[in-house]
Design an enzyme around this catalytic site. Structure first.
Site, short mmCIF file in Angstrom:
data_model
loop_
_atom_site.label_atom_id
_atom_site.label_comp_id
_atom_site.label_asym_id
_atom_site.label_seq_id
_atom_site.Cartn_x
_atom_site.Cartn_y
_atom_site.Cartn_z
N GLU A 1 -11.78 34.61 -19.88
CA GLU A 1 -12.82 33.60 -20.11
C GLU A 1 -13.30 33.56 -21.55
OE1 GLU A 1 -15.32 37.29 -19.56
OE2 GLU A 1 -13.38 36.55 -18.89
N HIS B 1 -10.31 39.84 -20.29
CA HIS B 1 -11.28 38.75 -20.36
C HIS B 1 -10.61 37.40 -20.60
CE1 HIS B 1 -15.19 40.80 -20.28
NE2 HIS B 1 -14.63 41.77 -21.00
N CYS C 1 -13.35 42.27 -16.03
CA CYS C 1 -13.95 43.47 -16.60
C CYS C 1 -14.92 44.10 -15.60
CB CYS C 1 -14.61 43.15 -17.94
SG CYS C 1 -14.85 44.61 -18.99
#
Length: 282
Positions: A200, A198, A104
């Site tokens: 993560e 994303h 991002c």
């Protein structure tokens, strides 16, 4: 034992707000993810945009096995002292030859630091899910995307995007909403792999993010009311608790690439596996 440096671009108030909503700052989320993937890793979190942030020399950065750049509300195209400090840090990472990865805003910071450009998305934001991401010809055989199918969805929430990659940038994946969904950047002595989405994040963290941005989602036309946002958030939370629930997968329109944690994290896992070979532009 690998040594990882996590650079979060959230400012102190933003970190506090995220901890209150989601339990962790963006950097703390990254650290938790990395420790789940590499339990013996030594993970340090830094906040380069902060006014009192310690400066890292190229030699100090070179002592790490990899650097990870988090997402944040930072608008990289704004000329502020916070943005300037974050870009200065990233240029030092490139100069150190230490391989780096970002998601991002992390991708956007690397792009801007290497000479590319970032902008506010001109049409619509992506919130909750980035749909139908597909590898480019260059991305189909790139190790960052190893294991991804021909098209996939990913967790995402952003209103800014990469406008133009810098010299040394290679486009690896796109979708209808955002041209640059994944890229490799080679700049100075460094190699960066990054994604606009994303890998993560947990599904529950996306649920919290949606609730926190309800007004923006309504203004963008993605929801008619706060009740719409709340309903979507509840589905993400429920799938977080039970990722095998077929009914929830159907309601959200996702498959295992989104619902299952190991599959969501493919890009981070691939980067960790290839990071030693990427040092000093390898």
């Amino acid at each position: 034992m690998p040594r990882y440096l996590v650079a979060q671009s959230e400012l102190p108030e933003e970190r506090a707000n995220r901890r209150e909503r989601a339990g962790k700052s963006a950097g703390e989320t990254y650290k938790a993810t990395l420790l789940q993937l590499s339990p013996r890793a030594d993970v340090t979190i830094v906040s380069p945009a902060d006014e009192d942030a310690p400066a890292y020399s190229q030699e100090e950065l070179a002592a790490f096995d990899a650097v990870f750049l988090t997402g944040s509300p930072m608008h990289v195209y704004r000329e502020t002292s916070e943005v300037a400090r974050q870009l200065m840090f990233m240029r030092a990472v490139f100069a150190s030859g230490t391989p780096s990865f970002g998601s991002c805003a992390g991708l956007q910071v690397a792009v801007a630091a290497a000479g590319g450009s970032v902008r506010k998305m001109p049409q619509r934001i992506e919130a909750g899910l980035a749909r139908r991401i597909s590898a480019t010809p260059a991305g189909k055989d790139h190790p960052l995307l190893t294991g991804r199918p021909g098209s996939w969805d990913a967790l995402a929430i952003h209103g800014d995007e990469v406008e133009a990659l810098p010299p040394g940038g290679v486009l690896l994946a796109s979708n209808e909403a955002t041209q640059v969904q994944a890229a490799e950047i080679r700049h100075d002595r460094g190699v960066f792999w990054g994604v606009q989405y994303h890998p993560e994040l947990a599904l529950g963290e996306v649920a919290v993010s949606l609730q926190g941005q309800a007004e923006d989602l309504i203004e963008a036309g993605l929801a008619h009311s706060e009740e719409d946002v709340d309903a979507m958030s509840r589905r993400f939370t429920a799938l977080h608790r039970n990722p095998e629930d077929r009914a929830l997968r159907w309601q959200l329109g996702v498959d295992a690439e989104t619902a299952e944690e190991d599959r969501r994290r493919r890009e981070i896992i691939n980067f960790i596996n290839h990071a030693p070979a990427l040092r000093n532009g390898g």
